[in-house]
Scaffold this motif. Structure first.
Motif, PDB file in Angstrom:
ATOM      1  N   LEU A 211     -82.268  35.494  98.876  1.00  0.00           N
ATOM      2  CA  LEU A 211     -80.874  35.052  98.881  1.00  0.00           C
ATOM      3  C   LEU A 211     -80.132  35.566  97.647  1.00  0.00           C
ATOM      4  O   LEU A 211     -79.014  36.091  97.745  1.00  0.00           O
ATOM      5  N   ILE A 212     -80.761  35.409  96.479  1.00  0.00           N
ATOM      6  CA  ILE A 212     -80.095  35.822  95.234  1.00  0.00           C
ATOM      7  C   ILE A 212     -79.842  37.332  95.248  1.00  0.00           C
ATOM      8  O   ILE A 212     -78.743  37.788  94.945  1.00  0.00           O
ATOM      9  N   ASN A 213     -80.844  38.096  95.656  1.00  0.00           N
ATOM     10  CA  ASN A 213     -80.655  39.551  95.715  1.00  0.00           C
ATOM     11  C   ASN A 213     -79.501  39.916  96.645  1.00  0.00           C
ATOM     12  O   ASN A 213     -78.688  40.774  96.326  1.00  0.00           O
ATOM     13  N   HIS A 214     -79.435  39.224  97.787  1.00  0.00           N
ATOM     14  CA  HIS A 214     -78.374  39.536  98.744  1.00  0.00           C
ATOM     15  C   HIS A 214     -76.993  39.268  98.147  1.00  0.00           C
ATOM     16  O   HIS A 214     -76.090  40.098  98.229  1.00  0.00           O
ATOM     17  N   TYR A 215     -76.835  38.085  97.511  1.00  0.00           N
ATOM     18  CA  TYR A 215     -75.500  37.724  97.027  1.00  0.00           C
ATOM     19  C   TYR A 215     -75.139  38.411  95.710  1.00  0.00           C
ATOM     20  O   TYR A 215     -73.964  38.504  95.357  1.00  0.00           O
ATOM     21  N   LEU A 216     -76.136  38.897  94.983  1.00  0.00           N
ATOM     22  CA  LEU A 216     -75.827  39.691  93.784  1.00  0.00           C
ATOM     23  C   LEU A 216     -75.311  41.068  94.164  1.00  0.00           C
ATOM     24  O   LEU A 216     -74.610  41.713  93.396  1.00  0.00           O
ATOM     25  N   GLY A 217     -75.661  41.522  95.383  1.00  0.00           N
ATOM     26  CA  GLY A 217     -75.308  42.878  95.776  1.00  0.00           C
ATOM     27  C   GLY A 217     -76.005  43.862  94.859  1.00  0.00           C
ATOM     28  O   GLY A 217     -77.202  43.754  94.623  1.00  0.00           O
ATOM     29  N   ASP A 218     -75.249  44.794  94.258  1.00  0.00           N
ATOM     30  CA  ASP A 218     -75.911  45.780  93.404  1.00  0.00           C
ATOM     31  C   ASP A 218     -75.861  45.412  91.925  1.00  0.00           C
ATOM     32  O   ASP A 218     -76.179  46.220  91.068  1.00  0.00           O
ATOM     33  N   LYS A 219     -75.428  44.168  91.614  1.00  0.00           N
ATOM     34  CA  LYS A 219     -75.467  43.746  90.203  1.00  0.00           C
ATOM     35  C   LYS A 219     -76.925  43.519  89.792  1.00  0.00           C
ATOM     36  O   LYS A 219     -77.634  42.759  90.431  1.00  0.00           O
ATOM     37  N   PRO A 220     -77.390  44.161  88.725  1.00  0.00           N
ATOM     38  CA  PRO A 220     -78.778  43.946  88.318  1.00  0.00           C
ATOM     39  C   PRO A 220     -78.961  42.582  87.645  1.00  0.00           C
ATOM     40  O   PRO A 220     -78.019  42.041  87.067  1.00  0.00           O
ATOM     41  N   LEU A 221     -80.167  42.029  87.769  1.00  0.00           N
ATOM     42  CA  LEU A 221     -80.487  40.760  87.113  1.00  0.00           C
ATOM     43  C   LEU A 221     -81.445  41.087  85.958  1.00  0.00           C
ATOM     44  O   LEU A 221     -82.641  41.205  86.146  1.00  0.00           O
TER      45      LEU A 221
END
Ligand SMILES: [Zn+2]
Lengths: 233, 198
Positions: A211-221
């Motif tokens: 879920l987090i990866n999806h909603y971050l889109g291409d913003k890196p964590l």
């Protein structure tokens, strides 16, 4: 709309340099959500403001101005909390980065603010993993990004013995051959915020990450990589 | 405003300095060219020389004209102690105290998790090699007491402890000569938490 806010409870999420001597302060506040504030002159040596702008400390912030960038004019420590240290500090950076990257600015989220505060306190306790999973799920639910987990998208109750998939934006759906499988019992436990079972914890990690990866889109964590590097030592 | 290309390049170069905005950069450029052409020549020459001659010391990572710097080569320093600092200016501050007899490693930075500055961006593998020279007995973490400095200390500490080294952290508390009445609350709270038996 007030353009002057006094002694608002807040946490500093991040600061970074702005112009020659100033700082931009990204703060998470109790009643105004995430706000960006300019701390003018805060990068000068001996700035009284700078020493008070510590992350993970309960502060009272006062600012004025409307729109995107406001001017911070006072910061005061509320007292009580101590510095986060060690692994808890690293996890603190992670939840701050989640707020920074997922929460839209100037949007009040009072319940989430309280969860952030509780989570900082809980991180210093034993195992941070269940604490992080609960915060992730609360954050995603607050933003409307996580569907209900004790019911399928079709409206039928999730059964403890069943096997399910999770479809982004839709919710719990029948298990599918090419999708990760979640045990009904795990989904029910997550819905009840009970992460004591190792299997629930593992499946929650997988679901939260998707879920987090999806909603971050291409913003890196950035902080996730750092936590992984630390675990690999 | 249109500048001749050489002037624009100079302003641009000065603008790259930390804390120098475009206006200050332009002021500095005009000052050097109009009022202090000798100083400008010295600046240019010393910059070129510094770039040519200074390299990281093989041992401590600080700037040095020789492969191993004077401090690292000094036989009177205690080689069993290794202090880890963020920047050369931190090393200088510790040296001014004449209180620390050991050697150093300068990270030339700090972990900054939210800016994407991780262990790969600061040369932690060089520190690991340096600390495992077989002579070092204690590594003293002297990074700053900011959240980034604390994160760096934690990460470096875990890294070194996993390799069997004794690791200590600089103490934090009420400053020397400090009166509680004038010390900020967070410092007092931390000093209480870090209290030690007498
Ligand atoms: Zn050296």
């Amino acid at each position: 709309m007030a353009d002057r806010i006094d002694a608002e409870p807040a946490y500093i999420l991040h600061t970074y340099p702005w112009k020659e001597t100033s700082l931009i302060v990204e703060a998470f506040t109790a009643h105004h959500g995430r706000v960006s504030l300019v701390a003018r002159g805060a990068r000068r040596a001996h700035s009284a403001l700078k020493a008070k702008l510590l992350a993970f400390q309960p502060l009272w912030l006062s600012w004025f101005g409307k729109g995107g960038l406001k001017t911070l004019h006072a910061a005061e420590w509320q007292g009580g909390a101590l510095h986060l240290s060690g692994r808890a500090l690293m996890c603190g950076f992670y939840i701050s980065e989640l707020i920074l990257k997922l929460l839209p600015p100037d949007d009040p989220h009072e319940a989430l603010y309280r969860r952030y505060e509780e989570t900082l306190a809980e991180l210093s306790a034993a195992d941070p993993q269940p604490v992080l999973r609960r915060f992730e799920l609360d954050l995603l639910s607050e933003l409307g990004y996580a569907q209900t987990l004790d019911q399928t998208a079709a409206g039928t109750p999730v059964e403890a013995g069943g096997r399910y998939a999770y479809t982004l934006g839709v919710g719990v759906s029948p298990a599918a051959p090419d999708a990760p499988v979640y045990a009904g019992g795990s989904l029910l436990a997550m819905a009840a915020r009970d992460f004591s079972d190792p299997r629930t914890l593992a499946e929650a990690k997988q679901l939260m990450r998707a879920l987090i990866n999806h909603y971050l889109g291409d913003k890196p964590l950035h902080t996730r990589q750092l936590l992984l590097d630390l675990q690999a030592l | 405003m249109m500048h001749p290309p050489a002037l624009a390049a100079l302003i641009d170069a000065l603008h790259a300095l930390p804390g120098v905005g475009p206006k200050s950069a332009a002021r500095m450029a005009y000052h050097l060219l109009q009022r202090d052409r000798t100083g400008a020549g010295r600046l240019a020459a010393s910059l070129t020389a510094a770039l040519e001659r200074l390299h990281p010391c093989e041992r401590c990572n600080n700037f040095s004209e020789t492969p191993v710097c004077e401090l690292c080569a000094n036989p009177r320093r205690d080689p069993r102690l290794l202090a880890v600092v963020e920047m050369p200016v931190d090393l200088n501050r510790l040296e001014e105290t004449h209180a620390y007899p050991g050697l150093y490693f300068v990270l030339m930075g700090r972990l900054s998790p939210l800016d994407g500055v991780g262990p790969r961006q600061i040369g932690l593998d060089r520190l690991l090699k340096r600390a495992q020279d077989g002579v070092t007995e204690e590594v003293i973490l002297a990074t700053n007491f900011t959240v980034e400095g604390e994160a760096t200390a934690h990460y470096v500490g875990e890294l070194l402890k996993a390799r069997g080294l004794a690791v200590t952290r600089m103490a934090r508390g009420v400053p020397a000569g400090g009166e509680l009445e004038y010390v900020d609350g967070l410092t007092i709270a931390q000093a209480y938490a870090d209290r030690r038996p007498l």
